[in-house]
Design an enzyme around this catalytic site. Structure first.
Site, PDB file in Angstrom:
ATOM      1  N   ARG A  62      -1.973  -5.825  -8.911  1.00  0.00           N
ATOM      2  CA  ARG A  62      -0.861  -6.733  -8.662  1.00  0.00           C
ATOM      3  C   ARG A  62      -0.815  -7.814  -9.741  1.00  0.00           C
ATOM      4  O   ARG A  62      -0.141  -7.669 -10.735  1.00  0.00           O
ATOM      5  CB  ARG A  62      -0.979  -7.355  -7.272  1.00  0.00           C
TER       6      ARG A  62
ATOM      7  N   HIS B  96       0.840  -1.208   0.000  1.00  0.00           N
ATOM      8  CA  HIS B  96       0.000   0.000   0.000  1.00  0.00           C
ATOM      9  C   HIS B  96       0.875   1.258   0.000  1.00  0.00           C
ATOM     10  O   HIS B  96       0.599   2.222  -0.712  1.00  0.00           O
ATOM     11  CB  HIS B  96      -0.888   0.050   1.256  1.00  0.00           C
TER      12      HIS B  96
ATOM     13  N   SER C 123      -2.813  -7.768   2.911  1.00  0.00           N
ATOM     14  CA  SER C 123      -3.036  -7.675   4.355  1.00  0.00           C
ATOM     15  C   SER C 123      -3.428  -9.031   4.947  1.00  0.00           C
ATOM     16  O   SER C 123      -3.080  -9.345   6.089  1.00  0.00           O
ATOM     17  CB  SER C 123      -4.159  -6.674   4.650  1.00  0.00           C
TER      18      SER C 123
HETATM   19  P1  ADP Z   1      -9.822  -3.624  -0.669  1.00  0.00           P
HETATM   20  O1  ADP Z   1     -10.601  -4.333   0.377  1.00  0.00           O
HETATM   21  O2  ADP Z   1     -10.524  -2.412  -1.232  1.00  0.00           O
HETATM   22  O3  ADP Z   1      -9.211  -4.482  -1.755  1.00  0.00           O
HETATM   23  P2  ADP Z   1      -7.146  -3.397   0.341  1.00  0.00           P
HETATM   24  O4  ADP Z   1      -6.679  -2.666   1.538  1.00  0.00           O
HETATM   25  O5  ADP Z   1      -6.958  -4.867   0.314  1.00  0.00           O
HETATM   26  O6  ADP Z   1      -8.636  -2.979   0.174  1.00  0.00           O
HETATM   27  O7  ADP Z   1      -6.479  -2.781  -0.945  1.00  0.00           O
HETATM   28  C1  ADP Z   1      -6.620  -1.441  -1.306  1.00  0.00           C
HETATM   29  C2  ADP Z   1      -5.972  -1.218  -2.662  1.00  0.00           C
HETATM   30  O8  ADP Z   1      -4.570  -1.431  -2.531  1.00  0.00           O
HETATM   31  C3  ADP Z   1      -6.431  -2.160  -3.760  1.00  0.00           C
HETATM   32  O9  ADP Z   1      -6.437  -1.462  -4.987  1.00  0.00           O
HETATM   33  C4  ADP Z   1      -5.382  -3.229  -3.791  1.00  0.00           C
HETATM   34  O10 ADP Z   1      -5.265  -3.814  -5.056  1.00  0.00           O
HETATM   35  C5  ADP Z   1      -4.156  -2.400  -3.460  1.00  0.00           C
HETATM   36  N1  ADP Z   1      -3.105  -3.219  -2.858  1.00  0.00           N
HETATM   37  C6  ADP Z   1      -3.175  -4.026  -1.795  1.00  0.00           C
HETATM   38  N2  ADP Z   1      -1.996  -4.631  -1.552  1.00  0.00           N
HETATM   39  C7  ADP Z   1      -1.164  -4.185  -2.523  1.00  0.00           C
HETATM   40  C8  ADP Z   1       0.197  -4.471  -2.864  1.00  0.00           C
HETATM   41  N3  ADP Z   1       0.926  -5.344  -2.193  1.00  0.00           N
HETATM   42  N4  ADP Z   1       0.709  -3.833  -3.910  1.00  0.00           N
HETATM   43  C9  ADP Z   1      -0.035  -2.967  -4.635  1.00  0.00           C
HETATM   44  N5  ADP Z   1      -1.307  -2.673  -4.390  1.00  0.00           N
HETATM   45  C10 ADP Z   1      -1.863  -3.277  -3.358  1.00  0.00           C
END
Ligand code: ADP
Length: 162
Positions: free
Chosen positions: A93, A18, A131
């Site tokens: 990703r 993130h 996460s």
């Molecule tokens: P959601 O429940 O909306 O998917 P997340 O917190 O899991 O919320 O993810 C928020 C955003 O961050 C999403 O667009 C997700 O693809 C991106 N994201 C999560 N982990 C990564 C990562 N390791 N690298 C790049 N983007 C990520």
């Protein structure tokens, strides 16, 4: 005109993946608002205020400015409109993210055409990071310190200390 992007998500908790997207986002926009969607159906490990604190501490720790942290209820598109965002940032990703992200982007465009969804890809080392995996590793007593910003380590450790 200030170009503002909304980066919405659960951030339960924020990971280095993130953070990578936030850093890339701030290169492209004047301001980034990290928006924690408080979707009532989704059970989270951390409360909304804990998640906000961890993001703020991580931004401070990395010296990242021009980024605000907010929470919102309901539709992401509606919140983007409320804060006058011209873009919705999402991380892309693997192929596995694609279908869901495409659906969301098209739905959000119908709901709020003024915001363009922008997909950013993290460094290769964070492509497989999410996460959910971080929480599993922490719960099982593994070393999760490489996956999260430094300030998050103590919060995760505290959740699983017993
Ligand atoms: P959601 O429940 O909306 O998917 P997340 O917190 O899991 O919320 O993810 C928020 C955003 O961050 C999403 O667009 C997700 O693809 C991106 N994201 C999560 N982990 C990564 C990562 N390791 N690298 C790049 N983007 C990520």
């Amino acid at each position: 005109m200030t170009k503002k992007a909304l980066y919405p998500g659960s951030f339960d908790p924020i990971t280095k993946g993130h953070m990578d997207i936030i850093v890339r986002g701030i290169e492209l926009f004047d301001r980034v608002v990290v928006g924690i969607g408080t979707n009532l159906e989704k059970k989270t490990l951390f409360s909304t205020s804990e998640r906000m604190d961890m993001i703020r501490e991580s931004l401070k720790h990395e010296g990242i400015t021009r980024v605000e942290v907010k929470s919102y209820e309901g539709l992401t598109a509606k919140f983007a409109e409320q804060i006058n965002a011209t873009a919705i940032l999402r991380g892309l990703r693997a192929v596995s993210d694609f279908e869901y992200e495409m659906q969301m982007a098209l739905a959000n465009r119908k709901l709020f055409p003024n915001a363009e969804t922008v997909f950013l890809t993290p460094s290769l080392e964070f492509v497989y990071l999410n996460s959910r995996t971080v929480k599993i590793v922490a719960r099982l007593g593994g070393d999760f310190s490489h996956f999260v910003p430094k300030p998050v380590i103590k919060h995760l450790a505290a959740k699983f200390s017993d």
